[in-house]
Design a protein around this motif. Structure first.
Motif, short mmCIF file in Angstrom:
data_model
loop_
_atom_site.label_atom_id
_atom_site.label_comp_id
_atom_site.label_asym_id
_atom_site.label_seq_id
_atom_site.Cartn_x
_atom_site.Cartn_y
_atom_site.Cartn_z
N ILE A 35 -45.76 -41.66 51.51
CA ILE A 35 -46.48 -41.58 50.24
C ILE A 35 -45.43 -41.61 49.14
O ILE A 35 -44.61 -40.69 49.03
CB ILE A 35 -47.33 -40.31 50.15
CG1 ILE A 35 -48.35 -40.26 51.29
CG2 ILE A 35 -48.05 -40.23 48.80
CD1 ILE A 35 -49.18 -38.99 51.34
N ALA A 36 -45.43 -42.66 48.34
CA ALA A 36 -44.37 -42.85 47.37
C ALA A 36 -44.90 -43.51 46.11
O ALA A 36 -45.99 -44.08 46.09
CB ALA A 36 -43.25 -43.69 47.97
N ARG A 37 -44.11 -43.43 45.06
CA ARG A 37 -44.47 -44.07 43.80
C ARG A 37 -44.03 -45.53 43.76
O ARG A 37 -44.50 -46.30 42.93
CB ARG A 37 -43.84 -43.29 42.64
CG ARG A 37 -44.49 -41.93 42.40
CD ARG A 37 -43.70 -41.09 41.45
NE ARG A 37 -42.44 -40.64 42.02
CZ ARG A 37 -41.60 -39.80 41.43
NH1 ARG A 37 -41.89 -39.34 40.22
NH2 ARG A 37 -40.48 -39.43 42.02
N GLN A 38 -43.13 -45.89 44.65
CA GLN A 38 -42.69 -47.27 44.77
C GLN A 38 -42.45 -47.61 46.23
O GLN A 38 -42.16 -46.73 47.04
CB GLN A 38 -41.41 -47.51 43.96
CG GLN A 38 -40.25 -46.62 44.38
CD GLN A 38 -39.04 -46.80 43.48
OE1 GLN A 38 -39.08 -47.56 42.53
NE2 GLN A 38 -37.97 -46.11 43.80
N LYS A 39 -42.58 -48.87 46.57
CA LYS A 39 -42.46 -49.30 47.96
C LYS A 39 -41.01 -49.24 48.42
O LYS A 39 -40.11 -49.77 47.76
CB LYS A 39 -42.99 -50.73 48.12
CG LYS A 39 -43.00 -51.20 49.56
CD LYS A 39 -43.58 -52.60 49.66
CE LYS A 39 -43.60 -53.07 51.12
NZ LYS A 39 -44.17 -54.44 51.25
N PRO A 40 -40.76 -48.58 49.56
CA PRO A 40 -39.39 -48.54 50.09
C PRO A 40 -39.00 -49.90 50.65
O PRO A 40 -39.85 -50.72 51.02
CB PRO A 40 -39.48 -47.48 51.20
CG PRO A 40 -40.91 -47.47 51.61
CD PRO A 40 -41.69 -47.78 50.37
N ILE A 51 -48.85 -46.27 48.08
CA ILE A 51 -48.32 -46.15 46.73
C ILE A 51 -49.28 -45.28 45.92
O ILE A 51 -50.43 -45.64 45.72
CB ILE A 51 -48.15 -47.53 46.07
CG1 ILE A 51 -47.29 -48.45 46.95
CG2 ILE A 51 -47.53 -47.38 44.69
CD1 ILE A 51 -45.90 -47.92 47.22
N ARG A 52 -48.79 -44.14 45.49
CA ARG A 52 -49.65 -43.19 44.78
C ARG A 52 -48.92 -42.59 43.57
O ARG A 52 -47.69 -42.52 43.53
CB ARG A 52 -50.07 -42.04 45.71
CG ARG A 52 -50.91 -42.48 46.91
CD ARG A 52 -52.30 -42.92 46.48
NE ARG A 52 -53.16 -43.18 47.62
CZ ARG A 52 -53.24 -44.33 48.28
NH1 ARG A 52 -52.48 -45.36 47.87
NH2 ARG A 52 -54.06 -44.49 49.31
N ASN A 53 -49.72 -42.13 42.63
CA ASN A 53 -49.21 -41.36 41.50
C ASN A 53 -49.35 -39.89 41.87
O ASN A 53 -50.46 -39.40 42.09
CB ASN A 53 -50.02 -41.69 40.24
CG ASN A 53 -49.50 -40.99 39.00
OD1 ASN A 53 -48.79 -39.97 39.08
ND2 ASN A 53 -49.85 -41.51 37.83
N PHE A 54 -48.26 -39.18 41.95
CA PHE A 54 -48.30 -37.78 42.39
C PHE A 54 -49.06 -36.88 41.42
O PHE A 54 -49.49 -35.79 41.79
CB PHE A 54 -46.87 -37.24 42.58
CG PHE A 54 -46.19 -37.82 43.80
CD1 PHE A 54 -46.86 -37.95 45.00
CD2 PHE A 54 -44.87 -38.23 43.73
CE1 PHE A 54 -46.24 -38.48 46.12
CE2 PHE A 54 -44.23 -38.75 44.85
CZ PHE A 54 -44.91 -38.88 46.05
N ASP A 55 -49.22 -37.34 40.18
CA ASP A 55 -49.99 -36.54 39.23
C ASP A 55 -51.47 -36.55 39.54
O ASP A 55 -52.21 -35.66 39.13
CB ASP A 55 -49.77 -37.07 37.80
CG ASP A 55 -48.38 -36.77 37.28
OD1 ASP A 55 -47.91 -35.63 37.48
OD2 ASP A 55 -47.75 -37.68 36.71
N THR A 56 -51.92 -37.58 40.24
CA THR A 56 -53.35 -37.71 40.55
C THR A 56 -53.60 -37.75 42.06
O THR A 56 -54.62 -38.26 42.51
CB THR A 56 -53.91 -38.99 39.91
OG1 THR A 56 -53.17 -40.12 40.39
CG2 THR A 56 -53.81 -38.92 38.39
N VAL A 88 -41.11 -32.66 39.42
CA VAL A 88 -40.72 -33.36 40.65
C VAL A 88 -40.27 -32.39 41.73
O VAL A 88 -40.63 -32.55 42.90
CB VAL A 88 -39.59 -34.38 40.35
CG1 VAL A 88 -39.09 -35.02 41.65
CG2 VAL A 88 -40.09 -35.44 39.38
N ASP A 89 -39.50 -31.40 41.36
CA ASP A 89 -38.88 -30.51 42.36
C ASP A 89 -39.70 -29.27 42.67
O ASP A 89 -39.41 -28.59 43.65
CB ASP A 89 -37.49 -30.08 41.89
CG ASP A 89 -36.44 -31.15 42.13
OD1 ASP A 89 -35.44 -30.86 42.80
OD2 ASP A 89 -36.63 -32.29 41.66
N PHE A 90 -40.70 -28.96 41.86
CA PHE A 90 -41.51 -27.76 42.12
C PHE A 90 -43.01 -28.09 42.22
O PHE A 90 -43.65 -27.81 43.24
CB PHE A 90 -41.28 -26.72 41.03
CG PHE A 90 -42.16 -25.52 41.17
CD1 PHE A 90 -41.91 -24.56 42.14
CD2 PHE A 90 -43.26 -25.35 40.34
CE1 PHE A 90 -42.73 -23.44 42.28
CE2 PHE A 90 -44.10 -24.24 40.47
CZ PHE A 90 -43.83 -23.29 41.44
#
Length: 281
Positions: A35-40, A51-56, A88-90
């Motif tokens: 689960i990432a904001r950009q494709k590895p 590909i997801r937005n961690f805020d949502t 990001v870290d918490f």
């Protein structure tokens, strides 16, 4: 071949990149979801990327898995502000852990930092310590906290502070003995391997903290060689039958081949059986 599934967040960072590759190559895992904001850049038959937005991020974005590996992390410089850094870290790791708990994922492994302490004088370590405390309070089924020292590896982004730190620790390594041994730099690939070893082979406990010096020593168990050596298979001189048989091992051939004893005296064929042609009635 195993039947395990894993979820990785923070898969595009130094440790996360190595972790995903090692998970995909490990026979115990049949499915690895990132689960990432950009494709590895890494691709593999076992790998699925979301590909997801961690805020949502929502509960439906996280399916069941045996392990959730969290490698999320940044720097204040890269984040641009303390607010973004803490997000990001918490905030992200804690939110993801909460969703994973709802999904019934039994084990979360999270990377924090060697000096993680909610009461630390250093802001970075305070945030990491606050995350550890919050995750413990969340009441996860099983939580493994990974506390590496300075990570070594080829990063995509240049970090001047880390480069300087790596060189300093490289020359200081012979002096870092005893309690100072925990400050030695560690390869990111070793941290990734250690996380998999912990997931597969460590004793199950509600909360376990793994300091950097422990991570260095973790490795996959050696397989016992239960098969005979190649010499035993192909040593024809050793395994061929002897030409002579000693007296104690001889078998009385008369007992085995006593034709009179086993002579058939009665026939099992009915002599009265007659065979007719099909056109005969």
């Amino acid at each position: 071949m195993g039947m395990r599934a894993a979820i990785v967040v923070g898969a595009t960072g130094l440790t996360g990149t190595s972790l995903v590759a090692q998970l995909c190559e490990n026979d115990e895992y049949i499915s690895v979801t990132v689960i990432a904001r950009q494709k590895p850049a890494f691709e593999h038959a076992k790998l699925e990327v979301k590909i997801r937005n961690f805020d949502t991020l929502e509960e439906n974005d996280i399916e069941f898995a045996h392990e959730l590996y969290c490698c999320l992390g940044t720097t204040i410089k890269k984040a641009g502000s303390r607010e973004v850094f803490e997000k990001v870290d918490f905030e992200y790791p804690l939110a993801i852990a909460s969703l994973a708990k709802k999904r019934g994922i039994p084990h979360m492994l999270v990377i924090t930092a060697m000096g993680a302490n909610a009461n630390s004088l250093f802001y970075y370590n305070r945030v990491k310590g606050k995350l550890e405390h919050a995750l413990k309070e969340l009441g996860l089924q099983r939580l493994s906290i990974i506390r590496p020292s300075l990570l070594i590896g080829a990063r995509k982004d240049f970090r001047f502070g880390e480069k300087v730190g790596q060189k300093v620790l490289k020359f200081a390594k012979p002096l870092l003995v005893g309690p100072l041994k925990r400050s030695r730099a560690i390869e990111a690939s070793q941290v990734a391997k250690a996380m998999i070893v912990i997931a597969l082979y460590s004793k199950e406990q509600p909360v376990t903290i793994y300091p950097s010096q422990k991570l260095v020593s973790l490795d996959f168990p050696k397989l016992k060689d239960e098969q005979a050596s190649r010499d035993n298979y192909f040593n024809w001189e050793k395994n061929k039958l002897p030409n002579t048989i000693d007296e104690d091992s001889k078998v009385n051939r008369d007992v085995i081949i006593n034709r009179d004893k086993f002579k058939v005296t009665e026939s099992v064929v009915d002599k009265e059986v007659n065979f007719k042609r099909r056109d005969e009635k």
